[in-house]
Scaffold this motif. Structure first.
Motif, PDB file in Angstrom:
ATOM      1  N   GLU A 235       1.010  -1.170   0.126  1.00  0.00           N
ATOM      2  CA  GLU A 235      -0.057  -0.074   0.086  1.00  0.00           C
ATOM      3  C   GLU A 235       0.777   1.201   0.022  1.00  0.00           C
ATOM      4  OE1 GLU A 235      -0.857   2.737   3.431  1.00  0.00           O
ATOM      5  OE2 GLU A 235      -1.249   0.709   4.132  1.00  0.00           O
ATOM      6  N   SER A 236       1.880   1.249   0.968  1.00  0.00           N
ATOM      7  CA  SER A 236       2.742   2.575   1.045  1.00  0.00           C
ATOM      8  C   SER A 236       3.639   2.663  -0.298  1.00  0.00           C
ATOM      9  CB  SER A 236       3.287   2.553   2.155  1.00  0.00           C
ATOM     10  OG  SER A 236       2.611   2.647   3.529  1.00  0.00           O
ATOM     11  N   PRO A 300       3.006  -0.077   6.462  1.00  0.00           N
ATOM     12  CA  PRO A 300       1.697   0.173   6.081  1.00  0.00           C
ATOM     13  C   PRO A 300       0.795   1.518   6.976  1.00  0.00           C
ATOM     14  CG  PRO A 300       1.818  -1.794   7.151  1.00  0.00           C
ATOM     15  CD  PRO A 300       3.027  -1.284   7.021  1.00  0.00           C
ATOM     16  N   PHE A 301       0.032   2.079   6.460  1.00  0.00           N
ATOM     17  CA  PHE A 301      -0.912   3.008   7.296  1.00  0.00           C
ATOM     18  C   PHE A 301      -2.117   2.483   7.553  1.00  0.00           C
ATOM     19  CE2 PHE A 301       2.419   5.907   5.521  1.00  0.00           C
ATOM     20  CZ  PHE A 301       2.339   7.007   6.518  1.00  0.00           C
ATOM     21  N   LYS A 306      -2.259  -4.205  13.586  1.00  0.00           N
ATOM     22  CA  LYS A 306      -1.597  -3.042  13.825  1.00  0.00           C
ATOM     23  C   LYS A 306      -0.140  -3.142  14.715  1.00  0.00           C
ATOM     24  CE  LYS A 306      -3.617   0.610  11.992  1.00  0.00           C
ATOM     25  NZ  LYS A 306      -2.848   1.635  11.397  1.00  0.00           N
ATOM     26  N   LYS A 307      -0.665  -4.189  15.547  1.00  0.00           N
ATOM     27  CA  LYS A 307       0.763  -4.297  16.535  1.00  0.00           C
ATOM     28  C   LYS A 307       1.919  -4.659  15.871  1.00  0.00           C
ATOM     29  CE  LYS A 307       0.707  -4.351  20.257  1.00  0.00           C
ATOM     30  NZ  LYS A 307       0.996  -3.230  21.194  1.00  0.00           N
ATOM     31  N   LEU A 308       1.725  -5.456  14.754  1.00  0.00           N
ATOM     32  CA  LEU A 308       2.818  -5.754  13.835  1.00  0.00           C
ATOM     33  C   LEU A 308       3.391  -4.498  13.157  1.00  0.00           C
ATOM     34  CD1 LEU A 308       4.495  -8.494  13.066  1.00  0.00           C
ATOM     35  CD2 LEU A 308       3.211  -8.695  11.005  1.00  0.00           C
ATOM     36  N   ASP A 309       2.451  -3.702  12.655  1.00  0.00           N
ATOM     37  CA  ASP A 309       2.903  -2.398  11.909  1.00  0.00           C
ATOM     38  C   ASP A 309       3.503  -1.627  12.750  1.00  0.00           C
ATOM     39  OD1 ASP A 309       1.738  -3.857   9.830  1.00  0.00           O
ATOM     40  OD2 ASP A 309      -0.263  -2.861  10.136  1.00  0.00           O
ATOM     41  N   LEU A 310       3.122  -1.172  13.946  1.00  0.00           N
ATOM     42  CA  LEU A 310       3.669  -0.059  14.692  1.00  0.00           C
ATOM     43  C   LEU A 310       4.842  -0.413  15.324  1.00  0.00           C
ATOM     44  CD1 LEU A 310       0.211   1.144  16.345  1.00  0.00           C
ATOM     45  CD2 LEU A 310       1.436   1.893  14.184  1.00  0.00           C
ATOM     46  N   HIS A 330       8.508   6.388   5.022  1.00  0.00           N
ATOM     47  CA  HIS A 330       7.120   6.564   5.005  1.00  0.00           C
ATOM     48  C   HIS A 330       6.497   5.540   6.044  1.00  0.00           C
ATOM     49  CE1 HIS A 330       3.418   7.852   3.264  1.00  0.00           C
ATOM     50  NE2 HIS A 330       3.150   7.085   2.342  1.00  0.00           N
ATOM     51  N   ALA A 331       5.917   6.266   7.110  1.00  0.00           N
ATOM     52  CA  ALA A 331       5.454   5.468   8.059  1.00  0.00           C
ATOM     53  C   ALA A 331       4.351   6.259   8.861  1.00  0.00           C
ATOM     54  CB  ALA A 331       6.432   4.731   8.865  1.00  0.00           C
TER      55      ALA A 331
END
Length: 413
Positions: A235-236, A300-301, A306-310, A330-331
């Motif tokens: 996505e990003s 990804p935004f 979410k836990k994995l992304d953040l 870009h995060a």
């Protein structure tokens, strides 16, 4: 009832250990690179690696293993990859490797290994390591590249093991090693477990210090992303690719060097006319990084986990820091990656999903020579202070109660 795991501080220093990690020899980037870098700092006779044959992951290994290291590999039959829905057969079939992997670990222990270090995520190899540790009471150390995801969000059959075994493995490990402070905080908050931060170590001798390449106004801006492109990152990355395509005033080309299949990238809109897709071996990736005008890292935004992304911190970023090239991140602003950039100021950050903001940042990196040099200098300093391989190797050996005498001389002091 299982006995309580021994504290690493109470263990006598070990002379031999067994590393359990999938994807070895390593692909470019990710947990396999972290493992390869660390293993390369030890005397070859002191470590035995248990891993998968390349066919199990599609033959996408593009780096040589550390010379002299003993490696036992397991894999599924190549014919499995030619079946319809091969991805699902492979996901289930890998759990059939657990008994053989466990026996190989037990064999290494019978030959003198006194520690088991298992990389996460490497299911089902982590499961086999936990079984061997429980059977022999040899200390097990788990080394985590990502946050453990909630079992409800895991695919089958991983979901079953995440639900019934993941927490017990974490609790019964002698120690948990994590790659960043974000994961340490996550383990404390979610599991009430302490952990030790062992960062991604990089041999900076492979990246001689250099200044950013001067930019000629008539040449396109070369934007480079290296390593595996995770599905959630599409996505990003697509946002940046589309922004460049939609802004003819910015002359730019994007280069992706990745083991991802081209057809998978194309299906997500990443294979566009101004995008070059390569699959380079490690030494050529380093050259590509150093020849870039901008190195790109994304999260990804709008990801579903979410836990994995953040909590994520792409390991490629450490290579970027050492390369002497400006970095664009870009995060999301609340992610550990964005916070890390704000703290150490080694990259230009775009922390909102805004194509116009991305173009503004790329133009700044193209036109502002002072900014480029400042970012590159801070990035190199951060790499030297936090990620230099000798420092990381000594911290790893100490955390796992391994004797410093089994480190190679150039990494032991």
């Amino acid at each position: 009832m299982n006995p309580a795991p021994a504290s690493s501080s109470n263990l006598s220093p070990a002379q031999k250990w067994v590393a359990v990690t999938a994807y070895f020899p390593p692909t470019v980037g990710g947990s396999s690179t972290v493992a390869a870098n660390l293993i390369s700092t030890f005397q070859p006779a002191s470590v035995h690696v248990i891993s998968e044959r390349p066919a199990t992951i599609g033959g996408r290994h593009t780096a040589e293993p550390p010379p002299g290291v003993s490696i036992t590999r397991f894999g599924l039959p190549p014919t499995l990859h030619r079946l319809p829905f091969a991805r699902y057969w492979i996901r289930w079939g890998r759990y059939g490797l657990v008994p053989a992997v466990r026996r190989a670990i037990l064999q290494a222990l019978s030959q003198g290994a006194q520690r088991i270090v298992a990389w996460y995520p490497s299911w089902p190899f982590l499961l086999a390591a936990a079984q061997a540790a429980r059977q022999t009471r040899v200390p097990l150390f788990t080394y985590h590249m990502d946050a453990p995801i909630p079992w409800q969000q895991a695919p089958w059959p991983d979901r079953f093991f995440f639900r019934h075994r993941q927490l017990s493995i974490l609790q019964n490990a002698t120690a948990r090693l994590v790659i960043s402070e974000a994961l340490a905080e996550d383990f404390e908050e979610r599991f009430n477990l302490t952990s030790t931060v062992i960062r991604h170590g990089l041999d900076l001798r492979l990246y001689p210090a250099a200044n950013p390449e001067p930019l000629a106004s008539h040449n396109p801006l070369r934007i480079v992303h290296t390593g595996v492109v995770e599905h959630l990152q599409y996505e990003s990355l697509r946002r940046i690719i589309d922004a460049v395509a939609d802004h003819p005033g910015l002359r730019a080309e994007i280069v992706l060097s990745t083991p991802n299949r081209r057809e998978d990238l194309a299906a997500c809109g990443l294979d566009q006319p101004h995008v070059q897709i390569l699959a380079l071996p490690t030494h050529e990736v380093r050259n590509l990084q150093r020849s870039a005008h901008v190195l790109l890292a994304v999260l990804p935004f709008f990801g579903s986990i979410k836990k994995l992304d953040l909590t994520a911190f792409p390991t490629k970023l450490v290579e970027y820091m050492a390369a002497g090239v400006p970095i664009l991140v870009h995060a999301p602003p609340e992610s550990f990656l964005a916070k890390h950039v704000r703290r150490y100021r080694y990259a230009l950050s775009v922390d909102k999903p805004d194509p116009a903001a991305l173009i503004t940042a790329l133009k700044a990196l193209q036109e502002d020579a002072t900014l480029r040099h400042q970012l590159a200098r801070r990035a190199r300093h951060t790499a030297e202070e936090l990620y230099a391989l000798p420092r990381v190797a000594r911290a790893f050996a100490d955390a796992c109660a391994l004797s410093p005498s089994i480190l190679k001389p150039e990494f032991s002091s």
